[in-house]
Design a protein around this motif. Structure first.
Motif, PDB file in Angstrom:
ATOM      1  N   PRO A  46      -8.691   3.340   1.072  1.00  0.00           N
ATOM      2  CA  PRO A  46      -7.239   3.113   1.002  1.00  0.00           C
ATOM      3  C   PRO A  46      -6.493   3.872   2.077  1.00  0.00           C
ATOM      4  O   PRO A  46      -6.905   4.951   2.507  1.00  0.00           O
ATOM      5  CB  PRO A  46      -6.871   3.630  -0.397  1.00  0.00           C
ATOM      6  N   GLY A  47      -5.377   3.295   2.504  1.00  0.00           N
ATOM      7  CA  GLY A  47      -4.502   3.982   3.443  1.00  0.00           C
ATOM      8  C   GLY A  47      -3.517   4.866   2.697  1.00  0.00           C
ATOM      9  O   GLY A  47      -3.614   5.058   1.478  1.00  0.00           O
ATOM     10  N   GLU A  48      -2.568   5.422   3.413  1.00  0.00           N
ATOM     11  CA  GLU A  48      -1.551   6.276   2.802  1.00  0.00           C
ATOM     12  C   GLU A  48      -0.790   5.499   1.732  1.00  0.00           C
ATOM     13  O   GLU A  48      -0.372   4.367   1.945  1.00  0.00           O
ATOM     14  CB  GLU A  48      -0.575   6.778   3.868  1.00  0.00           C
ATOM     15  N   GLY A  49      -0.657   6.090   0.550  1.00  0.00           N
ATOM     16  CA  GLY A  49       0.033   5.425  -0.544  1.00  0.00           C
ATOM     17  C   GLY A  49      -0.835   4.400  -1.261  1.00  0.00           C
ATOM     18  O   GLY A  49      -0.308   3.502  -1.939  1.00  0.00           O
ATOM     19  N   ASN A  50      -2.156   4.499  -1.075  1.00  0.00           N
ATOM     20  CA  ASN A  50      -3.107   3.617  -1.766  1.00  0.00           C
ATOM     21  C   ASN A  50      -3.005   2.160  -1.295  1.00  0.00           C
ATOM     22  O   ASN A  50      -3.373   1.246  -2.016  1.00  0.00           O
ATOM     23  CB  ASN A  50      -2.899   3.662  -3.280  1.00  0.00           C
ATOM     24  N   VAL A  51      -2.516   1.935  -0.090  1.00  0.00           N
ATOM     25  CA  VAL A  51      -2.361   0.563   0.404  1.00  0.00           C
ATOM     26  C   VAL A  51      -3.694   0.040   0.935  1.00  0.00           C
ATOM     27  O   VAL A  51      -4.618   0.811   1.230  1.00  0.00           O
ATOM     28  CB  VAL A  51      -1.291   0.472   1.506  1.00  0.00           C
ATOM     29  N   THR A  52      -3.779  -1.280   1.063  1.00  0.00           N
ATOM     30  CA  THR A  52      -4.980  -1.938   1.582  1.00  0.00           C
ATOM     31  C   THR A  52      -4.675  -2.527   2.953  1.00  0.00           C
ATOM     32  O   THR A  52      -3.704  -3.271   3.117  1.00  0.00           O
ATOM     33  CB  THR A  52      -5.429  -3.072   0.639  1.00  0.00           C
ATOM     34  N   TYR A  53      -5.504  -2.183   3.935  1.00  0.00           N
ATOM     35  CA  TYR A  53      -5.356  -2.728   5.271  1.00  0.00           C
ATOM     36  C   TYR A  53      -6.285  -3.929   5.442  1.00  0.00           C
ATOM     37  O   TYR A  53      -7.471  -3.874   5.087  1.00  0.00           O
ATOM     38  CB  TYR A  53      -5.695  -1.685   6.336  1.00  0.00           C
ATOM     39  N   MET A  54      -5.751  -5.026   6.011  1.00  0.00           N
ATOM     40  CA  MET A  54      -6.549  -6.195   6.326  1.00  0.00           C
ATOM     41  C   MET A  54      -6.202  -6.666   7.726  1.00  0.00           C
ATOM     42  O   MET A  54      -5.063  -6.510   8.183  1.00  0.00           O
ATOM     43  CB  MET A  54      -6.317  -7.324   5.314  1.00  0.00           C
ATOM     44  N   LEU A  55      -7.191  -7.263   8.384  1.00  0.00           N
ATOM     45  CA  LEU A  55      -7.018  -7.729   9.753  1.00  0.00           C
ATOM     46  C   LEU A  55      -7.674  -9.095   9.902  1.00  0.00           C
ATOM     47  O   LEU A  55      -8.873  -9.252   9.628  1.00  0.00           O
ATOM     48  CB  LEU A  55      -7.652  -6.739  10.735  1.00  0.00           C
ATOM     49  N   GLN A  56      -6.885 -10.064  10.318  1.00  0.00           N
ATOM     50  CA  GLN A  56      -7.403 -11.408  10.551  1.00  0.00           C
ATOM     51  C   GLN A  56      -8.404 -11.382  11.704  1.00  0.00           C
ATOM     52  O   GLN A  56      -8.200 -10.700  12.716  1.00  0.00           O
ATOM     53  CB  GLN A  56      -6.239 -12.349  10.887  1.00  0.00           C
ATOM     54  N   ASP A  57      -9.532 -12.083  11.554  1.00  0.00           N
ATOM     55  CA  ASP A  57     -10.533 -12.135  12.614  1.00  0.00           C
ATOM     56  C   ASP A  57      -9.910 -12.691  13.898  1.00  0.00           C
ATOM     57  O   ASP A  57      -9.320 -13.778  13.909  1.00  0.00           O
ATOM     58  CB  ASP A  57     -11.692 -13.034  12.168  1.00  0.00           C
ATOM     59  N   GLY A  58     -10.009 -11.941  14.982  1.00  0.00           N
ATOM     60  CA  GLY A  58      -9.452 -12.359  16.259  1.00  0.00           C
ATOM     61  C   GLY A  58      -8.028 -11.908  16.501  1.00  0.00           C
ATOM     62  O   GLY A  58      -7.502 -12.085  17.612  1.00  0.00           O
ATOM     63  N   ALA A  59      -7.369 -11.340  15.481  1.00  0.00           N
ATOM     64  CA  ALA A  59      -5.982 -10.888  15.626  1.00  0.00           C
ATOM     65  C   ALA A  59      -5.946  -9.429  16.083  1.00  0.00           C
ATOM     66  O   ALA A  59      -6.942  -8.705  16.012  1.00  0.00           O
ATOM     67  CB  ALA A  59      -5.230 -11.055  14.318  1.00  0.00           C
ATOM     68  N   GLN A  60      -4.785  -8.979  16.526  1.00  0.00           N
ATOM     69  CA  GLN A  60      -4.592  -7.607  16.970  1.00  0.00           C
ATOM     70  C   GLN A  60      -3.812  -6.774  15.952  1.00  0.00           C
ATOM     71  O   GLN A  60      -3.937  -5.551  15.931  1.00  0.00           O
ATOM     72  CB  GLN A  60      -3.827  -7.596  18.310  1.00  0.00           C
ATOM     73  N   GLN A  61      -3.027  -7.443  15.112  1.00  0.00           N
ATOM     74  CA  GLN A  61      -2.107  -6.740  14.213  1.00  0.00           C
ATOM     75  C   GLN A  61      -2.671  -6.669  12.795  1.00  0.00           C
ATOM     76  O   GLN A  61      -2.823  -7.687  12.136  1.00  0.00           O
ATOM     77  CB  GLN A  61      -0.759  -7.466  14.182  1.00  0.00           C
TER      78      GLN A  61
END
Length: 328
Positions: free
Chosen positions: A133-148
């Motif tokens: 988890p990130g700060e504040g228990n958040v979930t990070y996701m990244l689309q394949d091929g994306a930068q953001q």
């Protein structure tokens, strides 16, 4: 009066604007090419592929009998439903702020799961999910091929979604070890040190044979009940990485061997061993000069998997020949 009419128009206009901005435009807040993290219909999904940074690979495929893991094992129904629930309802809340961008990318590049979703033969989704988890228990996701990367949440919840994207095969496998989608024909239970309790049961003919003379007619109710119980036998867990595996299989103290034959299927074979006690043992059973754990056993299943069994499930299988001839 005129002023009230004007206020009413303003309120109506505000309500309409809110509806279109918040509700109707919700799906258009982020470009799907960058934030395609949600499926629309789980019934259309035919396959899922997950791979971790440690190269743990899980392939889930839908079949007529349920989901199958890595083309070999039944999948845990609850685990599939747990993942599908996330895929159906998770939403991109916002792009990761610039101040946390590098932090999120580090999380995703060092400890994440990549998931691909297929509807029939078409790949419809592919993205990475951070397993921490990130700060504040958040979930990070990244689309394949994306930068953001994006912060993704379930509506009205702040639960960490990374735990649903696990990749250990032992966690995905169904722990029902004696179940197959076919009727039981025969059951054979052989006790290593108590042959007079061993038996062979014919589920079709409703007969039981053993090394003793039966005290009376076979109790058909007990035969039928025993056969039904076998469909619900669970192991506690898969222990293929246990350091005692080879020693137990080669030199362990055997309790019994259970063989179940079903119509049109290869027999299932389970060799059950007494389990040496450890720090977690609450009680012990003594056999000769040796002590063993009272509440659990090890087992070797189909010459392939090393299992942990609890006493309750073991006792369901390990009945004795005379029991099938006793009155209710």
């Amino acid at each position: 009066m005129k002023r009230n009419w004007i206020y009413g128009l303003l309120l109506l206009g505000t309500a309409i604007a809110t509806y279109f901005i918040v509700f109707r435009k919700e799906a258009e807040l982020f470009d799907e090419k960058e934030a395609n993290f949600r499926i629309k219909d789980s019934s259309r999904v035919t396959a899922l592929f997950l791979v971790s940074k440690r190269d743990e690979r899980i392939t889930l495929k839908r079949s007529a009998d349920g989901w199958v893991v890595n083309d070999s094992f039944r999948a845990r129904k609850d685990a599939v439903e747990f993942l599908m629930d996330a895929l159906l309802h998770q939403k991109a809340e916002q792009p990761v702020p610039n101040s946390y961008h590098d932090y999120a990318i580090t999380k995703l590049s060092t400890n994440s799961t990549k998931i691909e979703v297929y509807e029939r033969e078409e790949k419809t989704h592919a993205f990475y999910v951070a397993r921490e988890p990130g700060e504040g228990n958040v979930t990070y996701m990244l689309q394949d091929g994306a930068q953001q990367p994006y912060i993704v949440k379930l509506p009205l919840q702040n639960t960490f979604l990374g735990i649903r994207y696990f990749t250990a095969l032992s966690d995905w496998r169904d722990r029902k070890i004696m179940y197959q989608n076919a009727a039981i024909e025969q059951v054979k239970v052989s006790y290593k040190d108590s042959l007079h309790y061993s038996f062979e049961l014919d589920a079709l003919q409703k007969t039981v044979r053993g090394n003793q003379n039966p005290a009376g007619p076979v109790n058909l109710k007990r035969v039928e009940s025993y056969v039904r119980l076998l469909d619900g036998i669970f192991c506690t867990g898969f222990e293929n990485q246990n350091r005692l595996k080879d020693t137990i299989i080669q030199h362990g103290h055997q309790l019994a061997t259970v063989i179940v034959k079903r119509q049109g299927k290869s027999p299932d074979k389970l060799v059950i061993y007494f389990r040496p006690p450890d720090k977690g043992s609450k009680a012990a059973i003594k056999l000769g000069n040796e002590e063993y754990d009272f509440d659990s056993f090890f087992a070797y299943w189909n010459d392939r998997d090393f299992l942990l069994l609890n006493r309750q499930n073991s006792e369901k299988m390990l009945r004795s020949f005379p029991e099938f001839f006793a009155a209710d």
